[in-house]
Design an enzyme around this catalytic site. Structure first.
Site, PDB file in Angstrom:
ATOM      1  N   LYS A  77       0.855  -1.191   0.000  1.00 36.10           N
ATOM      2  CA  LYS A  77       0.000   0.000   0.000  1.00 36.10           C
ATOM      3  C   LYS A  77       0.889   1.239   0.000  1.00 36.10           C
ATOM      4  CE  LYS A  77      -3.878   1.826   2.776  1.00 36.10           C
ATOM      5  NZ  LYS A  77      -4.738   1.510   3.949  1.00 36.10           N
ATOM      6  N   SER A 152      -9.602   1.272   2.846  1.00 35.96           N
ATOM      7  CA  SER A 152      -8.755   2.123   2.032  1.00 35.96           C
ATOM      8  C   SER A 152      -7.689   1.385   1.237  1.00 35.96           C
ATOM      9  CB  SER A 152      -8.090   3.171   2.919  1.00 35.96           C
ATOM     10  OG  SER A 152      -7.239   2.559   3.861  1.00 35.96           O
ATOM     11  N   SER A 176      -9.646  -1.286   6.866  1.00 35.54           N
ATOM     12  CA  SER A 176      -9.081  -1.090   5.527  1.00 35.54           C
ATOM     13  C   SER A 176      -8.348  -2.264   4.893  1.00 35.54           C
ATOM     14  CB  SER A 176      -8.139   0.103   5.537  1.00 35.54           C
ATOM     15  OG  SER A 176      -8.910   1.270   5.469  1.00 35.54           O
TER      16      SER A 176
HETATM   17  N1  GLN Z   1     -13.168   3.397   6.545  1.00 36.11           N
HETATM   18  C1  GLN Z   1     -12.467   3.707   7.746  1.00 36.11           C
HETATM   19  C2  GLN Z   1     -12.037   5.137   7.749  1.00 36.11           C
HETATM   20  O1  GLN Z   1     -12.230   5.757   6.777  1.00 36.11           O
HETATM   21  C3  GLN Z   1     -11.275   2.800   7.922  1.00 36.11           C
HETATM   22  C4  GLN Z   1     -10.114   3.192   7.125  1.00 36.11           C
HETATM   23  C5  GLN Z   1      -8.880   2.413   7.478  1.00 36.11           C
HETATM   24  O2  GLN Z   1      -8.962   1.353   8.096  1.00 36.11           O
HETATM   25  N2  GLN Z   1      -7.726   2.963   7.129  1.00 36.11           N
HETATM   26  O3  GLN Z   1     -11.512   5.639   8.685  1.00 36.11           O
END
Ligand code: GLN
Length: 475
Positions: A77, A152, A176
């Site tokens: 990532k 994400s 994510s």
């Molecule tokens: N969807 C969650 C957020 O936007 C989790 C994102 C993540 O785990 N980085 O914070």
């Protein structure tokens, strides 16, 4: 069409029998990357470097000196630092920034001979659940290009889904790794908070952030976790607990377990009908196999998402203060003095979702509202953690869907961000409680979109979780 290998052990036996070389393997992935460029899974591909390393690995194979991950071609990532390589967190504000050191996990993966083929697209600073907040545009789901990848770590998931690499590494703050894995038909593991080093990972919300693998098999998840996990002098939140040999100890669970499932997942109108029936099918299979499967109600359910977003945005507003147009990446050309450097660089460099969160986070931390929001959310978090722990004293696992709906249409969350936040309902519990959780692929819906179910277990219960997942996947 390059062959799909379900696990690294399959690749290794192909390499050992001489059916394929590491160079050929990397070339196959590079072909797939080119063929699937429209999916937008990679922010950058390290083609030449991957081929050079592959050639070296073919030699090590002959000499019998190859590491545990030899033959494993991975994507990382784009919020994971890799020395000498750009890292952007999919944000304009990090435009042109090059990592000056490698994250601990990258060092550990490379030391075991993994090949890093590129950096994967993600939501900007990992904020999102659809990969649509990326400065580099959304990632498309390979199962249906009009649908999101999840997020994400959307690029990481789609890179594996479309066979552009064998496995990928994501980060999971509130889901994510697990949620995009579920949208792409893959295994996504979020380890216990404190199990894997975050040194060299671009911080989003430090009391939640964890690194985790996205793979086709439990075997590979176990192997990657084993390589990445364990104490690191650069991350003081890490546990000193010795790391189990997850991959060699991996053994399909044979005993009978006590499993709690969240009743609301079957009754709430917000959960998609096919996800409900998918969960029901697994509950029936588990019961038929002799496990005790019990519905439970989680009294703090309505507070999960609000508590998570108050705390995560508060931490993000503090973590992202460092992007000031002076230290890193992008600086506005319209800046005339120190203040306008800060203001204009941040205004131009951050995207809409990140700005929204910095403002919300700053608000909940402000003197007049700290007690009402931030301090309150901390207390709620404690209750959620204690309640989760007490459920896990009584039951071996908690079973919930990974997401209330399958991958949505690209563009939907833009119209209504709250829909996007609510979609985290099933993933944030493990994040707030700090317990490990895995999303497992449980088939496709009638439209061919992958679905996933999630298992949560006790702190540092990764071995049990993996063993049970191996059993679960053959149900
Ligand atoms: N969807 C969650 C957020 O936007 C989790 C994102 C993540 O785990 N980085 O914070």
């Amino acid at each position: 069409m390059a062959k799909f290998y379900s696990s690294l052990s399959e690749i290794k036996s192909e390499l050992q029998s001489g059916n394929i070389t590491v160079v050929e393997l990397v070339k196959n992935y590079l072909d797939q990357i080119q063929l699937n460029a429209h999916l937008n899974a990679f922010n950058e591909v390290f083609a030449d470097e991957a081929l050079t390393r592959a050639a070296q690995l073919d030699d090590s194979f002959k000499q019998g000196t190859a590491g545990k991950l030899a033959g494993m071609v991975i994507g990382i990532k784009d919020n994971i630092c890799y020395k000498g390589h750009k890292v952007s967190a999919s944000s304009k504000i990090l435009d042109g920034f090059t990592s000056i050191y490698s994250s601990t996990i990258v060092e550990r993966l490379l030391a075991e001979d993994a090949i890093i083929i590129g950096r994967c697209n993600c939501d900007e600073f990992a904020m999102g659940a659809t990969n649509e907040s990326s400065h580099y545009g959304p990632v498309k789901n390979h199962a249906d290009n009009s649908k999101v990848s999840g997020g994400s770590s959307g690029g990481s998931a789609v890179a594996v889904q479309a066979n552009m690499c064998h496995a990928a590494i994501g980060t999971d703050t509130g889901g994510s790794v697990r949620q995009p894995a579920s949208f792409c038909g893959l295994v996504g593991l979020k380890p216990t908070y404190g199990r894997v080093s975050r040194h060299g990972i671009i911080a989003y919300a430090s009391s939640f952030d964890q690194v985790g693998p996205i793979t086709r098999s439990i075997e590979d998840a176990a192997l990657l976790l084993e390589v990445m996990a364990g104490a690191d002098e650069y991350d003081s939140t890490l546990s000193q607990k010795p790391v189990e040999n997850y991959s060699t100890n991996l053994q399909q669970t044979t005993g009978k377990k006590k499993i709690a499932y969240l009743q609301e997942a079957l009754t709430s109108p917000g959960v998609d009908a096919e996800i409900k029936s998918n969960l029901t099918q697994y509950i029936e299979k588990l019961s038929a196999d002799g496990h005790t499967v019990t519905p439970i109600s989680f009294e703090h359910l309505d507070y999960l998402v609000p508590a998570y977003y108050i705390l995560a945005t508060a931490e993000a507003s503090s973590n992202l203060a460092r992007y000031d147009g002076v230290h890193y990446g992008y600086r506005s050309t319209a800046a005339t003095d120190l203040l306008t450097t800060y203001k204009k660089s941040r205004s131009e460099g951050f995207g809409k979702e990140v700005k929204r969160r910095i403002m919300l986070g700053t608000f909940v931390l402000s003197a007049g509202y700290y007690d009402a929001y931030y301090a309150k959310a901390q207390k709620v978090r404690r209750l959620i953690r204690e309640k989760t722990e007490s459920i896990l004293q009584e039951y071996d696992f908690i079973l919930v869907p990974s997401a209330p709906e399958p991958a949505s249409e690209i563009g939907r969350v833009e119209k209504d961000p709250v829909v996007g936040y609510m979609a985290d309902i099933f993933t944030v519990q493990a994040s707030l409680a700090g317990v490990p959780a895995v999303s497992l692929p449980t088939g496709n819906n009638s439209k061919g979109l992958p679905l996933g179910l999630q298992l949560l277990t006790k702190h540092f219960g990764e071995q049990e979780l993996l063993n049970f997942s191996k059993y679960f996947l053959q149900l």
